[in-house]
Write a protein that holds these residues in place. Structure first.
Motif, PDB file in Angstrom:
ATOM      1  N   MET A 171       0.812  -1.200   0.000  1.00 20.75           N
ATOM      2  CA  MET A 171       0.000   0.000   0.000  1.00 20.75           C
ATOM      3  C   MET A 171       0.856   1.266   0.000  1.00 20.75           C
ATOM      4  O   MET A 171       0.385   2.299  -0.421  1.00 20.75           O
ATOM      5  CB  MET A 171      -0.915   0.015   1.219  1.00 20.75           C
ATOM      6  N   SER A 172       2.070   1.169   0.495  1.00 20.43           N
ATOM      7  CA  SER A 172       2.905   2.365   0.537  1.00 20.43           C
ATOM      8  C   SER A 172       3.268   2.821  -0.880  1.00 20.43           C
ATOM      9  O   SER A 172       3.452   4.018  -1.114  1.00 20.43           O
ATOM     10  CB  SER A 172       4.162   2.119   1.354  1.00 20.43           C
ATOM     11  N   PHE A 173       3.348   1.860  -1.817  1.00 21.78           N
ATOM     12  CA  PHE A 173       3.640   2.236  -3.198  1.00 21.78           C
ATOM     13  C   PHE A 173       2.525   3.111  -3.759  1.00 21.78           C
ATOM     14  O   PHE A 173       2.794   4.118  -4.441  1.00 21.78           O
ATOM     15  CB  PHE A 173       3.821   0.991  -4.060  1.00 21.78           C
ATOM     16  N   LEU A 174       1.285   2.740  -3.492  1.00 19.56           N
ATOM     17  CA  LEU A 174       0.168   3.532  -4.006  1.00 19.56           C
ATOM     18  C   LEU A 174       0.118   4.914  -3.371  1.00 19.56           C
ATOM     19  O   LEU A 174      -0.172   5.902  -4.053  1.00 19.56           O
ATOM     20  CB  LEU A 174      -1.148   2.788  -3.758  1.00 19.56           C
ATOM     21  N   SER A 175       0.398   4.996  -2.090  1.00 23.31           N
ATOM     22  CA  SER A 175       0.399   6.308  -1.444  1.00 23.31           C
ATOM     23  C   SER A 175       1.559   7.166  -1.962  1.00 23.31           C
ATOM     24  O   SER A 175       1.397   8.374  -2.142  1.00 23.31           O
ATOM     25  CB  SER A 175       0.462   6.169   0.073  1.00 23.31           C
ATOM     26  N   ASP A 176       2.721   6.539  -2.211  1.00 20.28           N
ATOM     27  CA  ASP A 176       3.838   7.286  -2.785  1.00 20.28           C
ATOM     28  C   ASP A 176       3.519   7.750  -4.205  1.00 20.28           C
ATOM     29  O   ASP A 176       3.867   8.873  -4.590  1.00 20.28           O
ATOM     30  CB  ASP A 176       5.097   6.436  -2.805  1.00 20.28           C
TER      31      ASP A 176
END
Length: 49
Positions: free
Chosen positions: A1-6
């Protein structure tokens, strides 16, 4: 999920909202390729292309 937020932070800060439709279409095609790989849905997907 951190990839999508980044990715969302990058798009928002750099004002690259025009990339969003391209990314969504690429994800849609990737999903179609995964669903159509060796399944009963494959003959119906072949008619799209």
């Amino acid at each position: 999920m951190s990839f999508l937020s980044d990715l969302w932070a990058f798009l928002r800060v750099r004002r690259k909202f025009w990339l969003l439709p391209i990314i969504l279409v690429m994800l849609l095609f990737a999903g179609l390729a995964l669903v159509g790989q060796g399944s009963t849905v494959a003959p119906f997907l072949y008619t799209l292309f």
